[in-house]
Design a protein around this motif. Structure first.
Motif, PDB file in Angstrom:
ATOM      1  N   LEU A 161       0.836  -1.197   0.000  1.00  0.00           N
ATOM      2  CA  LEU A 161       0.000   0.000   0.000  1.00  0.00           C
ATOM      3  C   LEU A 161       0.875   1.252   0.000  1.00  0.00           C
ATOM      4  CD1 LEU A 161      -2.733   1.418   0.141  1.00  0.00           C
ATOM      5  CD2 LEU A 161      -2.678   1.117   2.628  1.00  0.00           C
ATOM      6  N   ALA A 162       1.937   1.246   0.802  1.00  0.00           N
ATOM      7  CA  ALA A 162       2.854   2.380   0.824  1.00  0.00           C
ATOM      8  C   ALA A 162       3.494   2.588  -0.547  1.00  0.00           C
ATOM      9  CB  ALA A 162       3.933   2.169   1.883  1.00  0.00           C
ATOM     10  N   SER A 168       7.578   7.589   0.823  1.00  0.00           N
ATOM     11  CA  SER A 168       8.960   7.328   1.208  1.00  0.00           C
ATOM     12  C   SER A 168       8.965   6.650   2.576  1.00  0.00           C
ATOM     13  CB  SER A 168       9.733   8.643   1.296  1.00  0.00           C
ATOM     14  OG  SER A 168       9.268   9.419   2.391  1.00  0.00           O
ATOM     15  N   PRO A 169      10.086   6.012   2.962  1.00  0.00           N
ATOM     16  CA  PRO A 169      10.145   5.395   4.291  1.00  0.00           C
ATOM     17  C   PRO A 169       9.842   6.394   5.407  1.00  0.00           C
ATOM     18  CG  PRO A 169      11.959   4.618   2.938  1.00  0.00           C
ATOM     19  CD  PRO A 169      11.285   5.710   2.158  1.00  0.00           C
ATOM     20  N   ALA A 174       3.210   8.015   9.279  1.00  0.00           N
ATOM     21  CA  ALA A 174       2.161   9.025   9.434  1.00  0.00           C
ATOM     22  C   ALA A 174       1.144   8.967   8.309  1.00  0.00           C
ATOM     23  CB  ALA A 174       2.799  10.414   9.503  1.00  0.00           C
ATOM     24  N   SER A 175       1.619   8.740   7.086  1.00  0.00           N
ATOM     25  CA  SER A 175       0.711   8.776   5.938  1.00  0.00           C
ATOM     26  C   SER A 175      -0.189   7.550   5.866  1.00  0.00           C
ATOM     27  CB  SER A 175       1.518   8.915   4.642  1.00  0.00           C
ATOM     28  OG  SER A 175       2.217  10.146   4.616  1.00  0.00           O
ATOM     29  N   LEU A 176       0.271   6.437   6.404  1.00  0.00           N
ATOM     30  CA  LEU A 176      -0.557   5.231   6.377  1.00  0.00           C
ATOM     31  C   LEU A 176      -1.604   5.208   7.487  1.00  0.00           C
ATOM     32  CD1 LEU A 176       1.877   2.264   5.556  1.00  0.00           C
ATOM     33  CD2 LEU A 176       0.133   3.272   4.081  1.00  0.00           C
TER      34      LEU A 176
END
Length: 240
Positions: A161-162, A168-169, A174-176
């Motif tokens: 999904l990322a 980016s790592p 936070a984004s997930l």
């Protein structure tokens, strides 16, 4: 009747099917469920052998009170042939990767019905657990979860999904977070177990697992057996 005991599994340890040392370690890990991962962790050249070895691995799991499961490849990418080899050992659940279409799940259900009949397994006793690992899969998750009576849980594939979200790592955690929360709500609304995605980094697992628990997750995919004990400890912590 599907295996209702699966909804009580906290730790879902994914391991390669061709590595004897990894399989032995998995059996000693204390995991509630061991998933032989043919799709990502087992090289293509070793998948046939891994399927054959699953018979003895499943028996070893059951002797220890562990649920034996598999993640196959897509049906049109070898998964159908894998099922023919695997179903003699009667896995309690079959994971399907990269699920975005209802037809993927209904086709797998039909294939399982044929194999259950062939092997003399009681009908509808093999669960399906879709891996949701794309923006489109998340968008369609409610429809996917209600598509088939065999579906009783879902796994969030946070790594893919990322990648699909081009994170980016540094952005990943936070984004997930909102996608993980959306996934959890959809599973809760469907009355199904939500399996949170793995934490692949060497550091930060306990902090992320505490966040996962506070959000409401009660099960997690693990790819490092050393995370099993802290996972179980954190899942038994009282809510605050």
């Amino acid at each position: 009747m599907l295996h209702s005991t699966l909804t009580g599994c906290r730790s879902w340890l994914f391991v390669p099917g061709h590595d004897a040392d990894c399989l032995a370690d998995a059996l000693d890990s204390g995991a509630d469920a061991i998933v032989i991962d043919l799709e990502e962790f087992t090289p293509a050249a070793s998948r046939h052998t891994a399927c054959q070895a699953f018979v003895s691995m499943a028996e070893s799991c059951r002797q220890r009170g562990v649920s034996p499961m598999v993640r196959i490849n897509a049906l049109d990418k070898g998964g159908r042939a894998e099922l023919k080899l695997l179903m003699g050992a009667s896995p309690e659940a079959v994971f399907l990767p990269k699920v975005e279409e209802v037809t993927q799940l209904t086709a797998l259900s039909s294939a399982l019905s044929r194999e259950e009949k062939h092997w003399g397994i009681a009908p509808e006793t093999t669960a399906i657990i879709p891996t949701i690992e794309s923006r489109l899969g998340i968008k369609r998750i409610s429809e996917l979860l209600h598509s088939c009576p065999r579906v009783l849980a879902a796994l969030l594939g946070t790594g893919d999904l990322a990648h699909d979200l081009k994170l980016s790592p540094e952005e990943r955690s936070a984004s997930l977070a909102p996608f993980r929360q959306l996934f959890l709500r959809a599973c809760d609304d469907a009355g199904m177990l939500a399996i949170d995605g793995p934490w692949p980094a060497k550091k930060g697992f306990e902090a992320d697992q505490s966040w996962s628990y506070q959000c409401g997750f009660r099960a997690r995919c693990v790819v490092d057996s050393r995370q099993i004990k802290p996972l179980h400890r954190l899942l038994s912590a009282p809510s605050t």
